[in-house]
Design a protein around this motif. Structure first.
Motif, short mmCIF file in Angstrom:
data_model
loop_
_atom_site.label_atom_id
_atom_site.label_comp_id
_atom_site.label_asym_id
_atom_site.label_seq_id
_atom_site.Cartn_x
_atom_site.Cartn_y
_atom_site.Cartn_z
N GLY A 35 0.81 -1.21 0.00
CA GLY A 35 0.00 0.00 0.00
C GLY A 35 0.84 1.25 0.00
O GLY A 35 0.55 2.22 -0.72
N ALA A 36 1.91 1.27 0.78
CA ALA A 36 2.77 2.45 0.84
C ALA A 36 3.48 2.67 -0.49
O ALA A 36 3.65 3.81 -0.91
N GLU A 37 3.88 1.59 -1.14
CA GLU A 37 4.53 1.74 -2.43
C GLU A 37 3.57 2.34 -3.46
O GLU A 37 3.96 3.20 -4.25
N LEU A 38 2.31 1.90 -3.45
CA LEU A 38 1.33 2.48 -4.35
C LEU A 38 1.10 3.96 -4.05
O LEU A 38 0.82 4.75 -4.95
N HIS A 39 1.20 4.32 -2.77
CA HIS A 39 0.97 5.71 -2.36
C HIS A 39 2.23 6.56 -2.40
O HIS A 39 2.22 7.71 -1.94
N THR A 40 3.30 6.04 -2.97
CA THR A 40 4.56 6.80 -3.03
C THR A 40 4.39 8.18 -3.64
O THR A 40 4.95 9.16 -3.11
N PRO A 41 3.64 8.37 -4.74
CA PRO A 41 3.48 9.74 -5.26
C PRO A 41 2.92 10.71 -4.23
O PRO A 41 3.35 11.86 -4.14
N LEU A 42 1.97 10.24 -3.44
CA LEU A 42 1.39 11.08 -2.39
C LEU A 42 2.44 11.42 -1.34
O LEU A 42 2.60 12.59 -0.95
N TYR A 43 3.19 10.41 -0.88
CA TYR A 43 4.18 10.65 0.16
C TYR A 43 5.34 11.51 -0.34
O TYR A 43 5.91 12.30 0.42
N GLU A 44 5.67 11.38 -1.61
CA GLU A 44 6.72 12.23 -2.16
C GLU A 44 6.29 13.69 -2.16
O GLU A 44 7.10 14.58 -1.86
N ALA A 245 -1.99 -4.29 -12.46
CA ALA A 245 -2.19 -5.58 -11.79
C ALA A 245 -1.79 -5.49 -10.33
O ALA A 245 -2.45 -6.07 -9.45
N GLU A 246 -0.73 -4.73 -10.04
CA GLU A 246 -0.28 -4.59 -8.66
C GLU A 246 -1.34 -3.88 -7.82
O GLU A 246 -1.64 -4.29 -6.69
N ALA A 247 -1.90 -2.80 -8.36
CA ALA A 247 -2.92 -2.05 -7.62
C ALA A 247 -4.18 -2.89 -7.44
O ALA A 247 -4.81 -2.85 -6.37
N ARG A 248 -4.55 -3.66 -8.45
CA ARG A 248 -5.72 -4.53 -8.32
C ARG A 248 -5.51 -5.57 -7.21
O ARG A 248 -6.42 -5.85 -6.42
N ALA A 249 -4.31 -6.14 -7.17
CA ALA A 249 -4.02 -7.13 -6.13
C ALA A 249 -4.12 -6.51 -4.75
O ALA A 249 -4.63 -7.13 -3.80
N TYR A 250 -3.65 -5.28 -4.61
CA TYR A 250 -3.72 -4.58 -3.32
C TYR A 250 -5.18 -4.33 -2.91
O TYR A 250 -5.56 -4.59 -1.76
N VAL A 251 -5.99 -3.85 -3.84
CA VAL A 251 -7.39 -3.60 -3.53
C VAL A 251 -8.10 -4.90 -3.17
O VAL A 251 -8.89 -4.96 -2.22
N ARG A 252 -7.82 -5.96 -3.91
CA ARG A 252 -8.44 -7.26 -3.62
C ARG A 252 -8.08 -7.72 -2.20
O ARG A 252 -8.96 -8.18 -1.45
N THR A 253 -6.80 -7.61 -1.83
CA THR A 253 -6.39 -8.02 -0.49
C THR A 253 -7.06 -7.16 0.58
O THR A 253 -7.49 -7.67 1.62
N SER A 254 -7.18 -5.87 0.33
CA SER A 254 -7.84 -4.97 1.29
C SER A 254 -9.30 -5.36 1.47
O SER A 254 -9.80 -5.41 2.61
N LEU A 255 -10.00 -5.65 0.37
CA LEU A 255 -11.40 -6.04 0.48
C LEU A 255 -11.55 -7.40 1.15
O LEU A 255 -12.51 -7.64 1.89
N THR A 256 -10.59 -8.30 0.90
CA THR A 256 -10.64 -9.61 1.56
C THR A 256 -10.52 -9.45 3.07
O THR A 256 -11.20 -10.14 3.84
N ARG A 257 -9.65 -8.55 3.52
CA ARG A 257 -9.55 -8.27 4.95
C ARG A 257 -10.87 -7.75 5.49
O ARG A 257 -11.27 -8.06 6.61
N GLY A 258 -11.55 -6.92 4.69
CA GLY A 258 -12.84 -6.40 5.12
C GLY A 258 -13.85 -7.51 5.36
O GLY A 258 -14.62 -7.45 6.32
N ILE A 259 -13.85 -8.52 4.51
CA ILE A 259 -14.75 -9.65 4.71
C ILE A 259 -14.45 -10.33 6.04
O ILE A 259 -15.36 -10.66 6.82
N ASP A 260 -13.18 -10.56 6.33
CA ASP A 260 -12.80 -11.25 7.55
C ASP A 260 -13.25 -10.48 8.80
O ASP A 260 -13.70 -11.07 9.78
N VAL A 261 -13.12 -9.15 8.75
CA VAL A 261 -13.39 -8.35 9.94
C VAL A 261 -14.88 -8.01 10.08
O VAL A 261 -15.42 -7.97 11.18
#
Length: 306
Positions: A35-44, A245-261
């Motif tokens: 997630g942080a790597e995807l948000h690198t432009p924001l953090y920069e 593909a990297e961003a899609r995988a990140y969003v999928r993992t985030s939503l999967t965590r949402g299901i668990d919680v």
């Protein structure tokens, strides 16, 4: 986090210095790093603004920025960005989870920054005395895991050198991934996830030791700590459709965590929709949708020591 690290909104580069029953920071390391790597432009953008505040004409420091603390550093993605933004500074990554600090050290070595990036295992607000002073202290999505946020800000302010800057990244806008109507399930799924997330966050805050019922006014916390010239600024991450593909995988993992919680807080229709969205073989799933995007904003609050 706000754009918190909240389940289902897994947008954070960092660990948080107060554990709770819902979150295993070591296990979350890969998601936090991705997630942080995807948000690198924001953090920069944020790092460039902090550099301007500290070294620009109005904020010029005759001795430069020599020491930076990254409080709640997690896997160290932003630690590395701060090291690059302040090339003369030692940067200390402070976190309560050793496996995340191991990731920080490995990243620093890969970036050939191991001589300037160091790590320190500590809880917040405990463990600060051994850190010494700093010209810049950065803390992102960490203080909302401390019961008394006002006291935590004061503790960090006490580590600033004269003229030093404290930057607290809290608040912003929750990440958006999908249109309102995605063609499956009831429209407005993301809004319902947001509502459940807010309930989870409120319960998490209430359960923290020493939790204080304060209005979350971060500029006021900075002023109460004796700091001056408060400034706040928000930074945008806009990854339009179609996502990588990297961003899609990140969003999928985030939503999967949402299901668990959130499985006990969503109705059957929404759970079925989430199951389809996170199924890599479903044509309506997040990894195959042409309309998936990632849009979020993060707010940084700053103030300066006398």
């Amino acid at each position: 986090m706000t754009t918190h690290d909240r389940p289902g909104h897994g947008h954070s580069h960092h660990n948080h210095t107060h554990d709770n029953a819902h979150l295993d920071w070591a296990e979350l390391g890969p998601l936090l790093e991705q997630g942080a790597e995807l948000h690198t432009p924001l953090y920069e953008q944020a790092a460039a603004w902090l550099r301007e505040l500290l070294t620009g004409a109005a904020g010029s420091r005759p001795d430069g920025v020599r020491r930076v603390l990254d409080i709640g550093s997690g896997p160290g993605v932003v630690t590395g960005l701060l090291a690059r933004a302040f090339p003369d500074a030692e940067v200390v990554a402070v976190d309560a989870t050793e496996p995340l600090l191991e990731r920080t050290r490995a990243r620093a070595a890969r970036l050939k920054l191991g001589d300037r990036i160091h790590t320190h295992l500590a809880e917040l607000p405990d463990g600060l005395d051994a850190l010494g002073g700093a010209d810049l202290i950065w803390s992102s999505k960490a203080l909302h895991h401390v019961g008394d946020q006002r006291a935590a800000v004061a503790a960090l302010a006490g580590r600033l050198r004269p003229g030093g800057l404290l930057a607290i990244s809290e608040g912003g806008l929750a990440p958006r991934y999908l249109p309102r109507d995605i063609g499956i399930g009831r429209p407005g799924l993301q809004s319902r996830l947001d509502a459940v997330t807010e309930e989870w966050f409120t319960e998490m805050r209430r359960a923290l030791p020493g939790s204080a019922d304060d209005i979350e006014d971060w500029p006021a916390f900075l002023a109460d700590a004796g700091l001056r010239t408060p400034r706040s600024r928000s930074f945008l991450l806009d990854l339009p459709a179609p996502l990588s593909a990297e961003a899609r995988a990140y969003v999928r993992t985030s939503l999967t965590r949402g299901i668990d919680v959130y499985s006990d807080h969503l109705d059957e229709d929404d759970l079925t929709t989430l199951a389809r969205l996170t199924d890599p073989h479903d044509a309506a799933g997040i990894t195959r949708r042409p309309d998936a995007f990632l849009l979020s904003a993060q707010t940084v609050h700053t103030a300066r020591a006398q």
